[in-house]
Motif scaffolding. Sequence first.
Motif, PDB file in Angstrom:
ATOM      1  N   ASP A   1       0.850  -1.186   0.000  1.00 57.46           N
ATOM      2  CA  ASP A   1       0.000   0.000   0.000  1.00 57.46           C
ATOM      3  C   ASP A   1       0.891   1.243   0.000  1.00 57.46           C
ATOM      4  N   PRO A   2       0.756   2.157  -0.968  1.00 58.25           N
ATOM      5  CA  PRO A   2       1.648   3.320  -1.058  1.00 58.25           C
ATOM      6  C   PRO A   2       1.324   4.436  -0.066  1.00 58.25           C
ATOM      7  N   ASP A   3       0.287   4.294   0.729  1.00 60.43           N
ATOM      8  CA  ASP A   3      -0.117   5.337   1.676  1.00 60.43           C
ATOM      9  C   ASP A   3       1.021   5.615   2.676  1.00 60.43           C
ATOM     10  N   PRO A   4       1.607   6.817   2.695  1.00 64.04           N
ATOM     11  CA  PRO A   4       2.740   7.108   3.600  1.00 64.04           C
ATOM     12  C   PRO A   4       2.341   7.167   5.068  1.00 64.04           C
ATOM     13  N   ARG A   5       1.046   7.120   5.355  1.00 64.15           N
ATOM     14  CA  ARG A   5       0.600   7.144   6.735  1.00 64.15           C
ATOM     15  C   ARG A   5       0.665   5.763   7.381  1.00 64.15           C
ATOM     16  N   ILE A   6       0.742   4.726   6.561  1.00 66.07           N
ATOM     17  CA  ILE A   6       0.839   3.369   7.102  1.00 66.07           C
ATOM     18  C   ILE A   6       2.197   3.207   7.758  1.00 66.07           C
ATOM     19  N   ARG A   7       2.182   2.780   8.997  1.00 63.53           N
ATOM     20  CA  ARG A   7       3.399   2.797   9.803  1.00 63.53           C
ATOM     21  C   ARG A   7       4.502   1.926   9.214  1.00 63.53           C
ATOM     22  N   HIS A   8       4.201   0.680   8.866  1.00 61.92           N
ATOM     23  CA  HIS A   8       5.182  -0.218   8.271  1.00 61.92           C
ATOM     24  C   HIS A   8       4.613  -0.814   6.992  1.00 61.92           C
ATOM     25  N   SER A   9       4.779  -0.132   5.877  1.00 58.76           N
ATOM     26  CA  SER A   9       4.479  -0.711   4.568  1.00 58.76           C
ATOM     27  C   SER A   9       5.800  -1.113   3.926  1.00 58.76           C
ATOM     28  N   SER A  10       5.726  -2.009   2.944  1.00 61.06           N
ATOM     29  CA  SER A  10       6.958  -2.435   2.277  1.00 61.06           C
ATOM     30  C   SER A  10       7.642  -1.257   1.590  1.00 61.06           C
ATOM     31  N   TRP A  11       6.852  -0.412   0.898  1.00 59.04           N
ATOM     32  CA  TRP A  11       7.444   0.756   0.225  1.00 59.04           C
ATOM     33  C   TRP A  11       8.070   1.694   1.240  1.00 59.04           C
ATOM     34  N   GLY A  12       7.363   1.921   2.335  1.00 64.14           N
ATOM     35  CA  GLY A  12       7.889   2.831   3.349  1.00 64.14           C
ATOM     36  C   GLY A  12       9.204   2.354   3.924  1.00 64.14           C
ATOM     37  N   ILE A  13       9.291   1.060   4.223  1.00 66.80           N
ATOM     38  CA  ILE A  13      10.530   0.527   4.811  1.00 66.80           C
ATOM     39  C   ILE A  13      11.645   0.467   3.778  1.00 66.80           C
ATOM     40  N   TYR A  14      11.329   0.026   2.554  1.00 64.59           N
ATOM     41  CA  TYR A  14      12.388  -0.081   1.539  1.00 64.59           C
ATOM     42  C   TYR A  14      12.968   1.285   1.190  1.00 64.59           C
ATOM     43  N   ILE A  15      12.103   2.265   0.966  1.00 66.23           N
ATOM     44  CA  ILE A  15      12.585   3.591   0.556  1.00 66.23           C
ATOM     45  C   ILE A  15      13.012   4.412   1.768  1.00 66.23           C
ATOM     46  N   GLY A  16      12.105   4.573   2.723  1.00 64.14           N
ATOM     47  CA  GLY A  16      12.452   5.353   3.909  1.00 64.14           C
ATOM     48  C   GLY A  16      13.559   4.725   4.720  1.00 64.14           C
ATOM     49  N   GLY A  17      13.571   3.377   4.798  1.00 67.42           N
ATOM     50  CA  GLY A  17      14.616   2.694   5.554  1.00 67.42           C
ATOM     51  C   GLY A  17      16.000   2.906   4.972  1.00 67.42           C
ATOM     52  N   ILE A  18      16.081   3.004   3.658  1.00 63.75           N
ATOM     53  CA  ILE A  18      17.388   3.271   3.031  1.00 63.75           C
ATOM     54  C   ILE A  18      17.940   4.613   3.501  1.00 63.75           C
TER      55      ILE A  18
END
Length: 627
Positions: free
Chosen positions: A231-248
Amino acid sequence: MATEARYFGVWDYVVFAVMLCISAGIGLFYACTGGKQRTQKEFLMADKSMSIVPVTMSLLASFISAITVLGTPAEVYNNGTMFWNFAVADSLAMVVVARLFVPTFYNMGLTSTYEYLEIRFSKPVRLLTTVVFMVNMLVYMGLVLYTPSLALNAVTGLTLWGAVAAVGVVCTFYTTLGGMKAVMWTDTFQVVVMVAGFLVVIIQGTIEVGGPARVWEINGQGERLEFFNFDPDPRIRHSSWGIYIGGIFIWASIYGVNQAQVQRYLSCPSVKQAQTALYWNILGLVVLIAFAVVSGMVMYARYYLCDPKTIGDIDNSDQMMPYFVMDILSKYPGMPGLFTACVFSGALSTMSSGLNALAAVALEDFVKPCFPNFSDEKYTWISKFLAMFFGGLMILMAYVASFLGSVVQAALSLFGMLGGPMLGIFVLGMMFPCANKWGGLVGLISSLFITLWVGMGGIVWPRARWMPPISTEGCPGNVTANFTTSAPMSTSMAQFSITTPTADNGYPPEAALYELSYVWFGGLATVTCVIVGLIVSFVTGSQDPKEMDAKLFIPFYERFFCCLPDSWLKWLRCGVPREEGENEAIEVKMSNAASNPTFLPDDEGTKENVVPTFSDGHNMVENVTSL
């Protein structure tokens, strides 16, 4: 109905004491052997003589700390297995750091990472970034010190703040005596202890639950098994996109520009060995994150019908692991002591790395500019005093950390809010030759303001967020039935569904910004710094790239788009001169320099053949001598 309290036995104290004694002994050994930590080069940089094994272990231990040992299993217990995606983000970040940042820093031969910013931009940018780093590390180290002390308090009954003082003093002792060599070899020993502690908990816990298949089945029934969420929603605490991009962005700020990590790989004899140490670090990160996630799954399988926090056996989720350990291992003498040694090993490795890094930047960025004519021996003694001073501050910051709530989110949010702007200013300087000193300063300040505003807003205006179900129906006395929790997120770590605020609940109009997941803080900070920095640079007059030394910039396009025509690459470099094959030549020179160093005698207290010379009034290098 609370269960009977369990405390350490004699063998537990013996095992724990042996770990502390070995750590302190390593510090004493390096204080009394070799150069006896009499020079800055030995105390802060380990004489640039460390092999790949201790550097890899130290890189791993520095930020895989007690927060990972205690916080990650509790995160998985409460919210499920999405945290495993950080292993992917960490791996990608290591490759980026090894390819881009390591050669640039190694080629310049700096002791303090932030010296680069004065060369590239200006002294105010350097000092502001140094202050941000020091605040970041002190708060983080306070959090790391408080966490294992909380664990020791939960399983032994020892006074919480007595444990804080005792562990802080031991760490400060061996860091001050043994310098960087002691820090890195104790890190190596402590990683082994962490792995042993995880394995004991996983194996015994799995046996008691009924085997791996039973652990998997229970976690599936409890809605804990979630490995991907795109889910691309940036409000979701742990999404795959959020962790892959933000985690980098989070992990690149830790391993790419954080002094505690840069100082470690710069202690290698060559850039190739530094890169190899980072690549091996990927394996270690993946293994330890996997251990932490599996520990959380086993812990949930043990308590899925009787949540210890709900019935009052523990005060907060971060005490789950020590509670679990005492529950399953207290019948085996010494095993709880091994786990507590595991927790404190993670804490000691992180704190010692931080103290050494803080001493290095304080010396280079504040002491030397004010007292440029001291001897090398006097600078070394000042470094040791600074390590002791920051050790005292670290103990004080543990008190602040007691108010930060759940440790994993607090730690990663901190690195996003403060580490993100630091990454942003380095990216601006190294990848955009047209950025000038005003762009750097305004971009850094803007980035800090935005991320602190959004991050602190999420704390002041917490949201109700959904968590997977917990149960107490299997507890003695059957306290209550199965239920789902929805609570404000000031300290909890819940997976959530967004609920739109209404006018009645008092949320301000900008409250939608505060819903941004903490994993995006680092990316938000970096992008803000770069965009604002470039706009201000163009408005105030861009830096002429032809006046800049090529060694100040990352050859990003040559390394990732090497197949493009030369005319395109020249345009992308904004006119920065770069000779054909220059990067390979730099690496050869650095390897040769490791065998034939050109440092001046130690008593002269300078490294004129290594450290770039600052130009007065011009933010560029007049003479960057090859290593």
